[in-house]
Structure formats: structure tokens, C-alpha cells
Design a protein around this motif. Structure first.
Motif: not given
Length: 750
Positions: A209, A212, A216, A247, A250
Motif C-alpha cells: 500500500w 501504491c 500515485s 493517492t 490508497f
């Protein structure tokens, strides 16, 4: 100390330059504005200010009547010629649309692009040089903007000295572009680092996570990090619009992971993230199908910025508050602090945007970067805890190493004992082989003697079995054939008895039929005689009718004659006799009709007489036939009585024969049972003989197996010898390994 001196020098230079450089901030409310078509001249004639109107200082005007438009802002400024070695300049802050800047009708600078492609987002601050030759003391500054749909306020504009704007341009670009570029690079490095950690074995979902979030975040500000005046800026704007909702999504997933709710229910593991992902994917889809700045920014502002992002931010805030109050750990508190930085920076930028005042620097990117760094420090703390755990494990491993050294010394002693034991086992194995060889020789002699005796006994058993089998099969076969023959005779007699009974029943039925036929014929004869008597009476009656008809015919003839005489007499009397003449005529007519009826009745009576005569003849013929039937029926009854007597005799004889056959079947059943008992005894004897033969075979097989087992035992002993040899080699290798381990231990201690 060096860092402090550098910082103080930078601050001093900024303050000094700000003090010595005279700057004039151009008030947005003092401009004159006019909307034109882009096809007109680049710089309109501004001598008369025809068509210009005062500007309120807010957003740029839009009439809605011009398609491709440009808006000209015009005002007077007091420019001073710069001293020798210096130069005047125009400072321009970041803008949302392309702009051209004119001083006294001369183009001095341009930001953005609007010719062959459209690039409107300008994130850099700029300063443009104003040559002293352009300055007159009463100067005109014009700003021509080329918006497509944008209506934001004019960028920050200042006039002053060239060197005076250097620090502001640097700090604006440093904070708005350079630091953002550094943040994107740091985010990419952190993402790569945690991807490597994940692939190297740290299978923590929080790492994924965080990766990610970093990717992002880099996408969200790729338009600022990759800013340049080129046609690719639309692509970078799209990437930015992909990254911003991803963003926050996540961030929500990371908060859900550290809360521990994903492990409790499927709702938090699958369905809640899927529900939150739907509007995010819808926003990304809208961004994907956008083909210009209007379709890219307007739906994004209304849908993503206005609805999706606040919803995701509120959901993430609620989840982090739950984490802090439920599990106040360093990771949850750090994530909450980083998220509050995002909210604070967003609130600051939103308030400045709504007030119409462009800030010196937008704080939202730094809020997101602060959250990324807070998560990084959280995960770094996790890695520190893992490192401490590894150190504790290394201490445990050292203790285990000491224990292993003790075990190695014990193994040395055990290996020496194994060598001594293997030597003793080798001597014992040789003695065992000698004993086994002697036992094998005795076993072979016993097997040969037993085989000869067993073959003789098996031959005798085979002969006895054959004789018993032949005897046991002949008697039961004969009894079975006799039983089948008796049963067949019995069945034939039973069938004959049934046929005799059926014949007797048929004869009885025939007798009854003959008797009924004779009775019916007698009755028919009596009825026929009665019918003939009735026909005779009818014939007599017809004769009497003929006589009556003859009398009536004579009477009609007489009446006719009388009517003729009456007619003659009435004619003789003339008019007086006319009435009598009419009566005479009617009487004559009646007499004629009576004669005709009598003649017709005579015909019917004659025809009836002929029919009666024919019926009498038929009755006579039928009577003769019935008498013949009665005679033959009596004869048939006599013959049927004789047949019945014969059938009764046959029935009695068949019953006697059936009883004799039943007695014969009982006797054959007794013989069959005796033969079965004898066969069972023979089978038991034969079974016993076969078992004896099988036991001889088993004994022979056991002796042969013992001989084979002797060979197997020899092979096993040989394998034991080989294993002992291999064990000796392994013991030597173990000694060598223990020696090397002791040498390594000495090296480690040294």
C-alpha cells in the motif's frame, strides 16, 4: 555551525535585496479590459481606449458572443530608467492561461502557448527584461491573455529592477517546482526500496500500500515535476488527475490495513475497498476519455474535487480516528499526524483560492509529502524493530553455537565408539554366516527326503480321489434320470386326468344340449299343431265370409234393378216424379258402389285362402322335420350316455396310474437323498485328501523358502558388511568435518 552561517547569509541577502530594490505591485483593480477575437491584430490600438471598460480585479470577463477570444488588459505604469549596470524588469507569477506582455506596444515576454498547440498551465514565476529605450516616463503596460474556458484572476504582476526579482523568482520556482520534483523523485525511490523489501521476503501488505501511495503521489504531481512549455503537458495533466484520487484511495486502504479490520470481516477485506474504488475508477475513466483541457478540468473539478475527494478524505479521517482511539500505537498516531497535515494544507490552499488571492506557494503537495514521509518513518520504525529482533536472534544463535560445539565434541566420542562397535559387529557377522551355511546344508537334505515321500503319498491320494469321484457321480446320475422319468410320467398322467375331466364335462354339456334340443322340438311341434288348427278355423271363417259376400252381391243386384224400375216410373209421372227419380238415381249409385266393394272383398278373401293353403303345407313340412329332429335327439342321447360311461372308466384308471407314479416318485426321492448323503461324505473325504496334499505342498514350499531365506540372509549379511564399510567411511568423514568445525570455531573466537 557552517549550516547556520549559510542560512543566515541567505536570509540576509533576501532582506537586503528586498530593501534596496524598489518594487511596484500592480493592483488588479486598476486595469482596463476589452474582449476581442483572436483573428484581430495581436496588439490593438490603445490611444483612444475605445471599447475598454474598467476591470473589477476579479476573474477575467466573458461575454459569450466570441468563440476563439483574447482579452486585453491595459493600464498606465510609472517606469523609471535603471541606473547604469542595472535594468528594469516585469515580474509575472504562475498563470492559468497563455499571456503576452507589451510595454508601449512592444512585446517583452510570453508565457504559455496558444498557436499550434495549447499549453495554459504555467507553474513557473518569470521576469522579463524591459529595455531602457522603451521607457518614456508615461508608459502603457498591456497584457493579452488567450483563455479557452479559464476565468481565474490575472497572475501576480510587478515592475521593478531585474536583480530585485531574482530571489522571489528563485524561491517561488524552488518551492513550487524544484521541491515538488525532489518530492516525486524521493517518492519513486521509496517505492522502489519497499518493492525490493517486499520481494526479498518482507511480505507485509502495508509495504504494497505504501508503494501504491508513493507511485500515485508521483503521478499526482507529474505535471508540476515534468513542467515544460510543450504539447506533452496535457498528458502530464491527465497523469496528475489519475494520481490524485488514487493517492487518497490508497491512503484509505493503508489506514484500513493498520486498523486491523481487514482480518476480522470480509466486509472490510473485500467489499468496503471495492465500494470505495468504484467512484475512483469512474473519475479515472472520465480523465481517460478527456481530449482537451476543458473536458479534463471541468468534470474533474465538479465531480472529483467537489465530491469524490471530500468523501474519501472524510472516510480516511474517520478510519484513522478509530485507529488512534482503538489502538494508539506509533504507526496509527504517525499516520493521523500526516493525514492532519494533508487536511491543514488543503484547508489553507482552499481558503486562499476562494478568497481570490493566489498564495506564494501551494501547500497541498507538501501535505501529501508529509504524509508519505510519516508513513516512511512508521515503516522505518517497523524495520528497526525487525533489526532489533534479528540482533536478539543473533545472540540466541551464539548460544546455540556454543551448544553445537559441545554436541560436536560428543559426536567425536560417539564416532570412536561406533568404530569399535562396527569392528565387533563384523566378527559376529562372520560367525553368523558359518552357522547359516551349516543350517542350509541340513535343510537341503531334509527337503530331498521329504519331497520323495510326499510325491508317493500324493499319487495314492490322487487315485483314491478319482475312484470316489467316479462312484459318486454314477449313482446320483442314475437316480436323477429315474426321478426325471417318474416326474414326466406323473405329469403326463395328470395331464391325461385333466383331459378326461374336461371330456366328461363336455359330454355332460352335450347331453344337456341334446335334451334341451328334444324338448324344444316337442314344444315347437305342439305350437305348430296349434297354429295349424288356427289356420283351419281361419279357412272356415273365410268360406263363411264368401257366402255373406255372395248374399250382399245378390242384394246389390236386386237394388240396382229396383232403382232402374223406380227411374222408369218417375219418368212416367213427369214433374211429380222428379224427386223420386233423384232418390232412385242415388240408390242405383249406392248399389253400384256396393257391387264394386263386394268384388274387391272377394279378391282379398281369395288371396287369403291361397295364403292359408300355403301355410298349411309349410306347417306340415315343419312338423315332419321336427319329428325327425326329435328322433335323432333320442339316438344322440343314447350314444352320449355310452360315452359318459367310458369316460368315467378312463378317469378311474388315470387316478390309479397317478397314485402309482406318486409312490414311485417318493421312492426315487429317497434314493436321491441317499445318493446326496453319500456324495457329501465322498466330498468331505476328497476335501480331506486335498488338504493333506496341500499341506504336503506347503511343507515343501516352507522348506524351499527356508533355503531361499538362507540365500537372502547371506545377501543381507553382505549388505550389512557393505553398510559397515560405508559407516566407517562416514565416520572418518564426520571426524574430518568435526575437525574443520573446531578449526572454524577457533577462528571465530580469535
Amino acid at each position: 555551525m557552517c549550516k547556520k552561517s549559510v542560512l543566515l547569509s541567505v536570509v540576509f541577502s533576501v532582506v537586503f535585496l528586498s530593501a534596496v530594490c524598489a518594487e511596484t505591485v500592480l493592483d488588479p483593480a486598476l486595469w482596463m479590459v476589452r474582449e476581442l477575437d483572436r483573428s484581430e491584430v495581436s496588439y490593438p490600438d490603445t490611444d483612444s481606449l475605445s471599447g475598454f471598460s474598467p476591470h473589477s480585479g476579479g476573474t477575467i470577463p466573458k461575454s459569450g458572443t466570441i468563440g476563439e477570444r483574447k482579452v486585453v488588459f491595459l493600464r498606465e505604469v510609472a517606469l523609471e530608467m535603471a541606473p547604469e549596470g542595472r535594468a528594469a524588469a516585469l515580474f509575472v507569477g504562475p498563470s492559468d492561461y497563455p499571456c503576452d506582455f507589451y510595454v508601449n506596444g512592444v512585446l517583452v515576454g510570453r508565457i504559455g502557448h496558444y498557436l499550434d498547440y495549447y499549453n495554459s498551465s504555467v507553474y513557473l514565476a518569470n521576469r522579463f527584461l524591459i529595455d531602457n529605450s522603451l521607457i518614456t516616463g508615461k508608459d502603457t503596460l498591456a497584457v493579452v491573455v488567450y483563455p479557452e474556458y479559464e476565468q481565474t484572476i490575472l497572475p501576480v504582476l510587478k515592475v521593478g529592477e531585474w536583480t530585485g526579482f531574482a530571489s522571489e523568482v528563485f524561491w517561488r520556482n524552488f518551492l513550487n517546482i524544484s521541491l515538488i520534483q525532489a518530492s516525486v523523485v524521493i517518492a519513486c525511490i521509496l517505492a522502489a526500496f519497499f518493492v525490493l523489501l517486499f520481494l526479498m521476503g518482507s511480505r507485509d501488505p502495508k509495504y504494497l500500500w505504501f508503494v501504491c501511495i508513493c507511485i500515485s503521489f508521483a503521478l499526482s504531481y507529474s505535471n508540476m515535476a515534468m513542467y515544460h512549455d510543450g504539447w506533452l503537458m496535457t498528458t502530464f495533466d491527465k497523469m496528475s488527475h489519475y494520481g490524485l484520487p488514487l493517492t487518497i484511495f490508497f491512503l484509505f486502504c493503508f489506514a484500513l490495513e493498520i486498523s486491523g479490520l481487514r482480518e476480522k470481516r470480509k466486509l472490510f477485506k473485500v467489499w468496503l475497498p471495492a465500494f470505495m474504488a468504484v467512484p475512483v475508477l469512474a473519475s479515472c475513466l472520465m480523465t481517460l476519455i478527456a481530449n482537451d483541457k476543458y473536458s479534463l478540468y471541468v468534470p474533474f473539478s465538479a465531480y472529483t474535487t467537489g465530491m469524490i475527494l471530500p468523501f474519501l478524505l472524510v472516510a480516511t479521517l474517520v478510519l484513522l480516528m478509530y485507529c488512534v482511539f482503538k489502538k494508539p500505537r506509533p504507526d496509527t498516531i504517525g499516520a493521523m499526524v500526516g493525514f492532519l497535515a494533508i487536511l491543514a494544507s488543503s484547508a489553507h490552499d482552499l481558503s486562499r483560492f476562494l478568497s481570490g488571492d493566489l498564495p506564494f506557494v501551494w501547500l497541498v503537495p507538501y501535505g501529501y509529502m508529509g504524509f508519505v514521509l510519516s508513513i516512511f518513518f512508521i515503516l522505518a520504525l517497523d524495520q528497526t524493530a525487525v533489526l532489533k529482533k534479528i540482533q536478539r536472534q543473533s545472540v540466541v544463535m551464539e548460544k546455540q553455537h556454543e551448544t553445537l560445539s559441545s554436541i560436536v565434541s560428543n559426536l567425536m566420542q560417539v564416532s570412536e565408539g561406533l568404530v569399535h562397535s562396527s569392528n565387533s559387529l563384523s566378527g559376529t557377522t562372520d560367525e553368523t554366516l558359518a552357522v547359516v551355511e551349516h543350517y542350509g546344508m541340513e535343510n537341503r537334505a531334509c527337503l530331498a527326503a521329504f519331497s520323495e515321500q510326499a510325491q508317493s503319498v500324493e499319487g495314492q491320494i490322487a487315485k483314491i480321489s478319482e475312484q470316489m469321484s467316479a462312484t459318486a457321480s454314477r449313482v446320483p446320475d442314475a437316480v436323477a434320470r429315474q426321478t426325471r422319468s417318474a416326474k414326466e410320467v406323473t405329469e403326463s398322467l395328470q395331464k391325461l386326468g385333466r383331459q378326461v375331466v374336461d371330456s366328461l364335462s363336455s359330454v355332460e354339456q352335450s347331453n344337456g344340449f341334446i335334451r334341451d334340443l328334444a324338448s324344444d322340438a316337442a314344444s315347437s311341434r305342439r305350437v305348430l299343431e296349434s297354429s295349424r288348427e288356427a289356420l283351419a278355423q281361419v279357412e272356415a271363417t273365410s268360406l263363411r265370409v264368401k257366402a255373406v259376400l255372395s248374399s250382399i252381391a245378390e242384394l246389390a243386384e236386386t237394388t240396382n234393378v229396383l232403382s232402374i224400375n223406380a227411374a222408369i216410373e218417375s219418368a212416367r209421372y213427369g214433374t211429380v216424379g222428379k224427386g223420386f227419380a233423384v232418390i232412385a238415381q242415388e240408390i242405383r249409385k249406392l248399389a253400384n258402389e256396393s257391387q264394386a266393394s263386394v268384388q274387391e272383398s272377394f279378391g282379398g278373401v281369395e288371396e287369403m285362402s291361397r295364403a292359408i293353403a300355403e301355410s298349411i303345407k309349410t306347417h306340415d313340412a315343419v312338423r315332419e322335420a321336427l319329428e325327425e329332429i326329435i328322433r335323432k335327439s333320442h339316438e344322440a342321447a343314447k350314444q352320449s350316455a355310452a360315452i359318459t360311461a367310458v369316460v368315467h372308466d378312463e378317469e378311474a384308471e388315470s387316478r390309479n396310474m397317478s397314485e402309482s407314479a406318486d409312490r414311485m416318485i417318493l421312492e426315487t426321492d429317497v434314493l436321491d437323498q441317499l445318493s446326496k448323503n453319500e456324495r457329501a461324505l465322498n466330498e468331505e473325504v476328497e476335501k480331506t485328501l486335498r488338504e493333506i496334499s496341500q499341506n504336503f505342498g506347503k511343507i515343501r514350499g516352507s522348506l524351499e523358502n527356508q533355503s531361499a531365506m538362507k540365500d537372502t540372509l547371506f545377501a543381507a549379511v553382505e549388505r550389512m558388511r557393505e553398510i559397515m564399510r560405508v559407516n566407517s567411511e562416514n565416520i572418518e568423514k564426520l571426524k574430518a568435518s568435526i575437525g574443520r568445525a573446531q578449526e572454524a570455531e577457533v577462528l571465530l573466537k580469535s
